[in-house]
Design an enzyme around this catalytic site. Sequence first.
Site, PDB file in Angstrom:
ATOM      1  N   GLY A 232       0.825  -1.201   0.000  1.00 37.67           N
ATOM      2  CA  GLY A 232       0.000   0.000   0.000  1.00 37.67           C
ATOM      3  C   GLY A 232       0.858   1.249   0.000  1.00 37.67           C
ATOM      4  O   GLY A 232       2.025   1.233  -0.432  1.00 37.67           O
ATOM      5  N   SER A 233       0.290   2.332   0.574  1.00 37.12           N
ATOM      6  CA  SER A 233       0.876   3.667   0.414  1.00 37.12           C
ATOM      7  C   SER A 233       2.250   3.847   1.056  1.00 37.12           C
ATOM      8  O   SER A 233       2.869   4.886   0.862  1.00 37.12           O
ATOM      9  CB  SER A 233      -0.057   4.695   1.035  1.00 37.12           C
ATOM     10  OG  SER A 233      -1.366   4.474   0.592  1.00 37.12           O
ATOM     11  N   ALA A 234       2.716   2.905   1.812  1.00 38.50           N
ATOM     12  CA  ALA A 234       3.995   3.076   2.496  1.00 38.50           C
ATOM     13  C   ALA A 234       5.114   3.402   1.525  1.00 38.50           C
ATOM     14  O   ALA A 234       6.099   4.050   1.885  1.00 38.50           O
ATOM     15  CB  ALA A 234       4.336   1.829   3.308  1.00 38.50           C
TER      16      ALA A 234
ATOM     17  N   LYS B 150       4.985   5.344  -1.031  1.00 38.62           N
ATOM     18  CA  LYS B 150       4.748   6.573  -1.803  1.00 38.62           C
ATOM     19  C   LYS B 150       5.951   7.499  -1.832  1.00 38.62           C
ATOM     20  O   LYS B 150       6.107   8.312  -2.752  1.00 38.62           O
ATOM     21  CB  LYS B 150       3.507   7.299  -1.270  1.00 38.62           C
ATOM     22  CG  LYS B 150       2.221   6.671  -1.785  1.00 38.62           C
ATOM     23  CD  LYS B 150       0.980   7.354  -1.222  1.00 38.62           C
ATOM     24  CE  LYS B 150      -0.288   6.679  -1.748  1.00 38.62           C
ATOM     25  NZ  LYS B 150      -1.478   7.111  -0.989  1.00 38.62           N
TER      26      LYS B 150
END
Lengths: 389, 715
Positions: B397-399, B401
């Site tokens: 997931g967004s980790a 980004k």
Amino acid sequence: MKNQNTNIDYTLILIVVLLGLTSLFALYTIDPYLPAKYDNQNFLLKQGQWYIIGSILIFILMLIDYDRFRQVTWVLYGIGMTSLLMLFFRFPAGIIHEANNAVSWFILPGMGTIQPAELYKIVHVLIIAHLMFSHNKKYVNQTTKTDLWLFAKIMLVSLPPMALIAVQPDLGGMLVLASITGAMLLVSGIRWRVMFGILGVVLVLIGIAVAVWIFIPGPISEFLEEGVFNHIKSRFYGWIYPEQYPDSGYQLVLAMLAIGSGQLGGKGLSTMEVYVPEKHTDMIFTAIAEQFGFIGASFVIILFFLLIYRMIHVAILSNESYGSYLVTGFIGMFAYQIFQNIGMSIQLLPITGLPLPFLSYGGSSTLTYLMAIGIVLNVHSRTKTFMFE
Amino acid sequence: MVDRKKKAKKSQLPFRLNILFFVVFLLFSVLIIQLGVVQILNGQEFQDEIDRTIEDTTKIPVPRGKMYDRHYNVIADNKSLYSITYTPAKGVQAVDRLKVAEDLSKYIKMLSEDDEEKRAKQIKSVSERDRKEYWYLKNEDIAKDRLTEEEAAEMKPAEQYQTMLDRIKDEEIAHYSDEVLEVILIKKELDKAPYLTPHVVKNEDVTPEEYARVAEHLDELPGVNATTDWDRDYPFDSTFRSFIGSITSQDEGIPADKEQFYLTRGYRPNDRVGKSGLEEQYESILRGRKEQVLYTTNKDGKVVDSEVIVEGERGKDLVLAIDMEFQERVDQIVREELETAINEQPYVNRTLEDALAVVLNPNTGELLAVSGQHYDRGEKKTSDAAYKTVYNQYLPGSAIKGATVLAGYESGVITPGQVFIDKPMKFAVGAPKRSWINLGPVNDYQALQKSSNIYMYNIAMRIGGDYHHKDGDNISFTNTTPFEDMRHYFWQFGLGTKTGIDFPYEGTGYVGPSNLRQPGLLLDYAIGQYDTYTTMQLAQYVSTIANDGYRVRPHFLKEVREPTTEEDQLGPVYETIQTDVLNKVVMEQSNLERVQEGFRRAFQDQGGTGYSYWRNKPYQAAGKTGTAESIKQMDDGEWLETINLSLVGYAPFDDPEVAFALIVPHLGEDNDYSINHTMGTRILDAYFEIKEKRQTGNTDQQDATQSSDQDEENN
């Protein structure tokens, strides 16, 4: 005439004494190198005892005129055959002793083991000599027929004990008897042409057996292959390629290592690097050759040669053919055993279990050889020397 | 006439005797000649042969090196044991071994006396063949009689033996007493020993009495020795065990698949070697140098002399970067949090099984604690599964980004401070894509702080070459290698490549196909919804950001120490593992600092995704949350939609000394327990708490104790 009882062959006695001392000395040096299972055995002492008992037997044998042995020959032959048959039938089971997969011994309570095949060798010489002497006395006019008849009689008495010993199995013992028979046949008086004729027939028979084996597959060749040739083949390979056939070549490899590494002068007293099984009995020559090298080993061989030479001398001197026959039989016995025993440890012959006369430790065998010497001395002592001859 | 005949016959006798004599002379001459050949010509060869075969070297195993944690607490130790060994000489036969076994059985007991279960197992281990072989040796004659000579002639020796064994009747081997079983058990061990190589006959539960009895009777037991052996001991039990790994037993020996590898390096088939984890990774350091003894053997096979030609040396010790106290705390936190998440919403989180965490020093790559816990739904128990941090890969997931934003800067598709409007993006096909809430206009800082998906989509679209997307348009890429371009940047952080960790195996994640017909996948990639990564890769990624772009190799090993003979003492340092910079990301320092600032805001500033959990912490932490949509197949075959919660971060912001990454995969979609934040904050709390305790503790104790550990540290 008057010195007939003092006609003692001291040279022969000296040779035997030297051999005896060599035996005791070798056993003394081997003692520390024997496997642990022999720790409680004092072979030196026991061999000394056998020599003493043997000397007494020689003395007793000297007292009797050897001509009188002929009276008991058949009795002795009967006893010998009975013993061998008892071993064959393993009866009575209580006194049968088996060692190294061979049924060759009686076990006598309190006395240890006795090997009838050894003592029988004496009987074998006696019976053949007796046959030959009687035959030659009876058939003065020699014909091919009488020669063949003599040959047949010798075979008739020789083959059964040889077969019984061969199945123990004791191939060495059987071959000793064959050698005795052969040597005595040589002096039996059978004429050369008959002798060669017989030899020719035997060779043809062997040729046929080989041909059957090679060309005719079937039950006979299978029997030959399984029963005879396989056994011979295994021994043969173990002899020619001891390193590749460790099962049958193991002892030879060790014996060769021991003897070879002795080199010219030996490793010195009580120095042995190679473990050889049966070093105190059949392989005693390796111990001498390793410690004292070629020089010591040759000395032993020359001593043996002198022994044979001396016996030939006795046989030639004897003015009774019976005496010559007896001595010749023992020459056949000694010569073969010496040649086979030493030869097998230096890869001249395949390995067969056989003691080296006088040197190897062993009760039955030592007594047998000393008794043989006793008979030879007896023959010599009763040889009349005529000044004019 | 008669007389003449007789005379003639008599006179031929000497002639024939002379022939006999001549034959004997020839035979004896042959003997002497052959004797000369053997002794004089070839004698030296035989002597050489003797000298050659009598010397043999035996390698005697030495204890393995120990393992310590960073504070020199022993975590893998050697426990010495009384041990009865057997070293067969050359040419020892089965009969000889039986004899030794029979003698030895008088002094030691193989069958367990107090453990019934073990005893039954041992008795069971005596196979029918073992019994038959014993019977055969004891009754060789009978066995041989059962094979006729005709049969024997047709068979090879091995077949003969097998047939003879087959013909042993069941009742003959059925009723063996315990004494006989003891003998058979001992002989089984003796049979395994390669010649001139010590083999352990018994080293478990050897009593001092047994040891003494055997030592007293060594002279009756050829080849047997009473020595001390060692066994591996792990004082922390299961903690960190999946990384320490294990070694093979003597029975297993060297692994079959690496036989050649080990044999060419001087190992013996029955050597114990590391078969997993760090025991395997550092086998060459831990093994030590075997003692080499030159045995002089005579042709009998008896050892007559022995001489040490190479002194043995125990294996070198490993000092690991792990802090066992901290590791235990992290294990506890991860376990408690996992159990809490499950217990609070048992049904929602019925898919939840694992929680994983990696804590390391971002500057050096030293791994401080690596923890993984697995909840077994059958047994309702939590167990250690730390290896999953290296083996298993998940959608983060967004980790990730931070990497997307940096890819944007460096590819030139965005400039620092770039603003995008965060509102749902509509496409010609498929559902609109959106952030978790509509964030409105966001710049790069805010995109990280608030975790904007739309911002990342825009970066991905532009990398693909689509700068002018209008709602309802198809995505139209002009760049033919957009996946490769993005991954090129991600790899520089270790996302999708090997981290280089000192472990025998590591997963590198799933790399999805670079399918240009589904350009939407690139958008998924930009928010951590396409490729998968291991927890270790995420830890390296966040370390690289914390460490100003230097990607360091995570490692367990800190230093190697020389072995000492002193108990409880450390040897001198043999080697210190240096920080290994694998690469420096080719990105502007100023751009990197923007990402760091974005991470800081996510934790420290209002509106940040981690603000409520991290704002009050005395250590200034920075980081990035992540939530990924995932699926999981249940035991009944049904696929459930789940979410993965992840978190990466480091602290303190100004001078990072600790970085971490966590993944909790497959929570239920309706999970409302922020396990990633509770785990993350508790782990960092524990880290700083232990650190502080150590600092104050050290000042308290410094005068009182002068332990060697501290001396070493001061060096």
